[in-house]
Design a protein around this motif. Structure first.
Motif, short mmCIF file in Angstrom:
data_model
loop_
_atom_site.label_atom_id
_atom_site.label_comp_id
_atom_site.label_asym_id
_atom_site.label_seq_id
_atom_site.Cartn_x
_atom_site.Cartn_y
_atom_site.Cartn_z
N PHE A 74 0.87 -1.17 0.00
CA PHE A 74 0.00 0.00 0.00
C PHE A 74 0.90 1.22 0.00
O PHE A 74 1.98 1.22 0.61
N ASN A 75 0.46 2.29 -0.65
CA ASN A 75 1.34 3.40 -0.98
C ASN A 75 1.05 4.63 -0.13
O ASN A 75 0.08 4.69 0.62
N SER A 76 1.92 5.64 -0.32
CA SER A 76 1.76 6.94 0.33
C SER A 76 2.31 8.01 -0.59
O SER A 76 3.34 7.80 -1.25
N ALA A 77 1.63 9.15 -0.67
CA ALA A 77 2.03 10.23 -1.56
C ALA A 77 1.25 11.47 -1.14
O ALA A 77 0.53 11.44 -0.12
N PRO A 78 1.37 12.59 -1.88
CA PRO A 78 0.48 13.73 -1.59
C PRO A 78 -0.98 13.28 -1.53
O PRO A 78 -1.39 12.39 -2.28
N ASP A 79 -1.75 13.88 -0.63
CA ASP A 79 -3.05 13.30 -0.28
C ASP A 79 -4.11 13.36 -1.38
O ASP A 79 -5.20 12.82 -1.21
N ASN A 80 -3.80 13.99 -2.51
CA ASN A 80 -4.78 14.00 -3.60
C ASN A 80 -4.63 12.81 -4.54
O ASN A 80 -5.42 12.62 -5.46
N ILE A 81 -3.61 11.96 -4.32
CA ILE A 81 -3.33 10.82 -5.20
C ILE A 81 -3.98 9.56 -4.64
O ILE A 81 -3.90 9.27 -3.45
N ALA A 82 -4.63 8.81 -5.53
CA ALA A 82 -5.27 7.55 -5.14
C ALA A 82 -5.18 6.57 -6.30
O ALA A 82 -4.89 6.95 -7.43
N GLY A 83 -5.41 5.30 -5.99
CA GLY A 83 -5.47 4.31 -7.06
C GLY A 83 -4.48 3.18 -6.93
O GLY A 83 -3.79 3.03 -5.93
N ILE A 84 -4.41 2.37 -7.99
CA ILE A 84 -3.58 1.17 -8.01
C ILE A 84 -2.42 1.32 -8.98
O ILE A 84 -2.52 2.06 -9.97
N GLU A 85 -1.34 0.61 -8.70
CA GLU A 85 -0.18 0.55 -9.59
C GLU A 85 0.32 -0.88 -9.61
O GLU A 85 0.28 -1.58 -8.59
N THR A 86 0.81 -1.31 -10.75
CA THR A 86 1.40 -2.64 -10.89
C THR A 86 2.79 -2.48 -11.48
O THR A 86 2.97 -1.78 -12.47
N TYR A 87 3.77 -3.13 -10.85
CA TYR A 87 5.16 -3.03 -11.30
C TYR A 87 5.69 -4.40 -11.71
O TYR A 87 5.47 -5.40 -11.01
N VAL A 88 6.41 -4.43 -12.83
CA VAL A 88 7.16 -5.61 -13.23
C VAL A 88 8.62 -5.21 -13.41
O VAL A 88 8.94 -4.02 -13.56
N ALA A 129 -6.95 -7.26 -13.63
CA ALA A 129 -7.86 -7.77 -12.60
C ALA A 129 -8.10 -6.73 -11.50
O ALA A 129 -9.23 -6.57 -11.03
N LEU A 130 -7.06 -6.01 -11.12
CA LEU A 130 -7.22 -4.96 -10.11
C LEU A 130 -8.12 -3.85 -10.62
O LEU A 130 -9.01 -3.38 -9.92
N ARG A 131 -7.88 -3.41 -11.85
CA ARG A 131 -8.70 -2.34 -12.43
C ARG A 131 -10.16 -2.75 -12.53
O ARG A 131 -11.07 -2.00 -12.19
N THR A 132 -10.38 -3.97 -13.02
CA THR A 132 -11.74 -4.44 -13.25
C THR A 132 -12.52 -4.63 -11.95
O THR A 132 -13.69 -4.27 -11.86
N THR A 133 -11.85 -5.15 -10.94
CA THR A 133 -12.54 -5.50 -9.70
C THR A 133 -12.71 -4.31 -8.76
O THR A 133 -13.77 -4.13 -8.16
N LEU A 134 -11.67 -3.50 -8.62
CA LEU A 134 -11.67 -2.48 -7.57
C LEU A 134 -12.29 -1.16 -7.99
O LEU A 134 -12.70 -0.36 -7.14
N LYS A 135 -12.33 -0.88 -9.30
CA LYS A 135 -12.93 0.36 -9.79
C LYS A 135 -12.32 1.60 -9.12
O LYS A 135 -13.01 2.54 -8.72
N THR A 136 -11.01 1.59 -8.98
CA THR A 136 -10.29 2.73 -8.42
C THR A 136 -9.45 3.37 -9.52
O THR A 136 -9.25 2.77 -10.57
N PRO A 137 -8.92 4.58 -9.29
CA PRO A 137 -8.09 5.21 -10.33
C PRO A 137 -6.93 4.33 -10.75
O PRO A 137 -6.31 3.65 -9.93
N ASP A 138 -6.65 4.35 -12.04
CA ASP A 138 -5.56 3.55 -12.61
C ASP A 138 -4.30 4.40 -12.64
O ASP A 138 -4.17 5.32 -13.45
N ARG A 139 -3.35 4.09 -11.76
CA ARG A 139 -2.09 4.83 -11.69
C ARG A 139 -1.04 4.25 -12.63
O ARG A 139 0.07 4.78 -12.72
N GLY A 140 -1.37 3.16 -13.30
CA GLY A 140 -0.47 2.67 -14.34
C GLY A 140 0.15 1.32 -14.10
O GLY A 140 0.30 0.85 -12.98
N TYR A 141 0.48 0.71 -15.23
CA TYR A 141 1.23 -0.55 -15.29
C TYR A 141 2.67 -0.15 -15.61
O TYR A 141 2.93 0.39 -16.68
#
Length: 209
Positions: A74-88, A129-141
């Motif tokens: 789980f992440n932390s950043a300026p408080d206006n940022i939300a969503g999921i990220e996936t890293y490879v 799967a995260l984007r489809t299920t959670l319906k949260t902002p997409d911060r990128g792959y």
């Protein structure tokens, strides 16, 4: 000893949420026939030294001859940022996402780079799967050279499942219902990756016209 990202107002920290989601995910996967190994099952570190602790996660996966490796965060950043990220793992000579110049690590072929194609497929299925299920902002792959991905002898993915620094998202993360949804999304991503591999193998082994 390291709580990770925190939201002190809501008494939330990353180390607690990640373990809880991992335990939920294990239950879902084992019910589907997966063999699941966790680097920890309680509130403890693998090593008092943070760098050693991270490398021990790779070593554990390699020693157990894991087929895939998933690192939950789980992440932390300026408080206006939300969503999921996936890293490879970033392929050799390819810059990490957001890195405009590269560095010495960019030139190195790490053990996990042997699985570049599988990493990309695994990451794509997890992120979808995260984007489809959670319906949260997409911060990128994204591509990276995180310590927990570099030395793996199998495909690996690191997921950031939300921002504790965002009050709205943190309140959602505080609910067991949403944490269960995260676990279900991760399980779906793993299932989809396994299905994609099966389809590719079937295609490769089918008779050529």
């Amino acid at each position: 000893i390291d709580p990770g990202a925190e939201n002190k107002r809501l008494s939330l920290n990353e180390k607690t949420l990640t373990l809880e989601v991992a335990l939920r995910l294990r239950q879902l996967l084992e019910a589907r026939g997966w063999r699941v190994l966790l680097t920890r099952t309680e509130d403890r570190e693998l090593s008092k030294d943070k760098k050693t602790d991270l490398l021990m996660r790779n070593e554990y996966a390699n020693r157990q001859k894991a087929d895939v490796f998933l690192s939950i965060h789980f992440n932390s950043a300026p408080d206006n940022i939300a969503g999921i990220e996936t890293y490879v793992m970033a392929p050799r000579s390819m810059r990490s996402t957001g890195d405009e110049r590269g560095d010495e690590m960019t030139k190195v072929a790490y053990p996990s780079n042997r699985f570049d194609y599988a990493n990309l497929l695994f990451g794509a299925e997890m992120h979808r799967a995260l984007r489809t299920t959670l319906k949260t902002p997409d911060r990128g792959y994204k591509r990276s050279r995180h310590a927990v991905l570099r030395m793996l002898d199998c495909p690996g993915v690191l997921v950031e499942c939300g921002y504790l620094s965002n009050e709205t998202e943190a309140r959602r993360l505080a609910t067991p219902v949403f944490r269960q949804q995260i676990a279900e999304a991760l399980a779906a991503g793993l299932d989809n990756y396994a299905s994609a591999l099966t389809a590719l193998r079937t295609q490769a082994n089918s008779p050529k016209p």
